[in-house]
Design an enzyme around this catalytic site. Structure first.
Site, PDB file in Angstrom:
ATOM      1  N   PHE A  83       0.822  -1.199   0.000  1.00 24.42           N
ATOM      2  CA  PHE A  83       0.000   0.000   0.000  1.00 24.42           C
ATOM      3  C   PHE A  83       0.861   1.256   0.000  1.00 24.42           C
ATOM      4  O   PHE A  83       1.849   1.338   0.745  1.00 24.42           O
ATOM      5  CB  PHE A  83      -0.871   0.069   1.258  1.00 24.42           C
ATOM      6  N   ASP A  84       0.481   2.224  -0.799  1.00 29.64           N
ATOM      7  CA  ASP A  84       0.969   3.583  -0.584  1.00 29.64           C
ATOM      8  C   ASP A  84       0.258   4.099   0.661  1.00 29.64           C
ATOM      9  O   ASP A  84      -0.861   3.668   0.971  1.00 29.64           O
ATOM     10  CB  ASP A  84       0.634   4.449  -1.794  1.00 29.64           C
ATOM     11  N   LYS A  85       0.872   4.997   1.391  1.00 31.65           N
ATOM     12  CA  LYS A  85       0.257   5.467   2.639  1.00 31.65           C
ATOM     13  C   LYS A  85      -0.736   6.607   2.418  1.00 31.65           C
ATOM     14  O   LYS A  85      -1.938   6.466   2.649  1.00 31.65           O
ATOM     15  CB  LYS A  85       1.326   5.921   3.640  1.00 31.65           C
TER      16      LYS A  85
END
Length: 422
Positions: free
Chosen positions: A114-116
């Site tokens: 995941f990108d944050k």
């Protein structure tokens, strides 16, 4: 034809026509199987009567039965019916899958990265602390920061500009502005060079941050991102920004693990302390912090080692390289976003992690139905052909069983239309 709706319709239509690995297997199998069965039927009709004096009518009939029962409609339908039902139901629930191959791959995902910002967090950070150092005032610090960030498109910049707007502060004039990817920005204000960004930026320009480390780490331990503002000589102040995890982030992570995802990783450009704090809050297995866009590609490659199937979830713009590197690129919250629709293999129309859980669920069920259909079809073909070879299968009975099997395959595939987003 240039509207988002039109593009969505086109994507769904194209997705239903793109062939996945299972469908390609079905076609490769058919390319060998069909000529073989024709040759077998011809041999059965000719060899026994000509070389062994057997009755021609009896062997012609048996050859005809073998030829008819071997033509399995169920095998031909086993993959397409599942793909069309799966992709169609996904589209109805706001998940655009760009082809059967992506549906199949998503169904085998073992690791999700995941990108944050904007993916696991709200993407709407707010300024929580403004710490001016030395003789500079908080207002002056905010003015410099806002002037440097006014041309930035990063969510953290929006948080600073929003606070400036609320305080009704006027920005300065900036010259020679430059955005520094993964680090911050710089420019000239009133003839002096100013910088804004992370500690890495100031270390690179030779400005010491050691005297402020404890203060920075204290804010980072609270899950806040610390932005430094300074000139070429010293740090002028700190601005702490907090981007809260989405309400359903922890629950979604838990559901993904229940569906069989073995490892969940968060990739962020933030510092490790802040990243770890948010990672603990939402329950990810690993946090990789202080990553530049190109570092995220390396992170995906390392996760793919050992032939693991990796999905990357991001916003479809800044994360485009990582989305392309992953086995499955998933873009979130892309309603009306052309770039996201074009980049990702799977696009989630709502900015909702529950849609991601549903995507994994429907893809896994689709792969399961494909396997069931193929296994059932091959077993049935084997049974019909063997019984026909020995003359145990009448033509009418074989036809009825063959056609009924196609209905069974269709009914099994249609079950995917009933899978709901929980």
């Amino acid at each position: 034809e240039d509207s988002t709706l039109s593009k969505i319709v086109e994507l769904v239509e194209n997705a239903q026509m793109k062939k996945g690995n299972a469908q390609n297997f079905s076609e490769r199998f058919g390319a060998i199987y069909t000529p073989f069965m024709f040759a077998l039927a011809i041999i059965m009709a000719i060899v026994p009567p000509v070389f062994f004096g057997q009755p021609f009518d009896a062997w012609l009939y048996r050859a005809l039965v073998v030829l008819v029962v071997s033509c399995s409609c169920s095998l031909v339908l086993s993959v397409p019916i599942a793909i069309v039902a799966g992709v169609g139901n996904a589209a109805k629930n706001g998940v655009l899958v760009k082809g059967g191959i992506h549906m199949e791959t998503a169904g085998k995902v073992q690791v999700v990265a995941f990108d944050k910002t904007g993916t696991l967090t709200t993407g709407k950070p707010t300024v929580t602390d403004v710490v001016a150092l030395g003789s500079i005032s908080d207002e002056k610090l905010l003015k410099i920061a806002g002037t440097l960030e006014v041309r930035s498109e990063h969510p953290l910049a929006d948080a600073i500009l929003k606070l400036i707007s609320e305080k009704r502060l006027e920005l300065e004039t900036i010259d020679e502005f430059m955005s520094i990817t993964g680090r911050g920005a710089k420019g000239i204000i009133d003839g002096e060079h100013y910088y804004i960004g992370n500690p890495r930026l100031f270390k690179e320009i030779g400005v010491s941050v050691e005297s402020h480390i404890k203060q920075i780490e204290s804010l980072q331990n609270e899950g806040k991102t610390v932005i430094l503002v300074g000139n070429s000589k010293q740090i002028l102040g700190l601005i702490a920004v907090s981007d809260q995890p989405k309400e359903n982030a922890r629950k979604a992570i838990s559901k993904l693990k229940e569906l069989g995802i073995k490892k969940i990783v968060m990739l962020t450009g933030d510092n490790k302390v802040t990243g770890d704090a948010i990672g603990r809050a939402i329950g990810v297995d690993e946090v990789r912090a202080e990553l530049l866009p190109e570092d995220k590609i390396s992170a995906i490659k390392s996760l793919q080692q050992g032939h693991k199937t990796v999905a990357m979830v991001g916003d479809g713009v800044n994360d485009a390289p990582a989305l392309a590197q992953a086995d499955v690129g998933v873009s979130m919250g892309v309603a009306g976003t052309d770039v996201a629709l074009e980049t990702a293999d799977i696009a989630l129309m709502a900015d909702d992690l529950d849609q991601l859980v549903y995507m994994v669920k429907i893809s896994r069920k689709t792969v399961s139905v494909i396997k069931q259909n193929i296994a059932f079809s091959l077993a049935l073909v084997a049974f019909l052909v063997i019984t026909a070879l020995f003359g145990w299968m009448p033509l009418t009975t074989g036809l009825i069983i063959n056609e009924a099997s196609a209905l069974v395959i269709i009914a099994n595939g249609v079950r995917l239309l009933k899978v709901k987003q929980s």
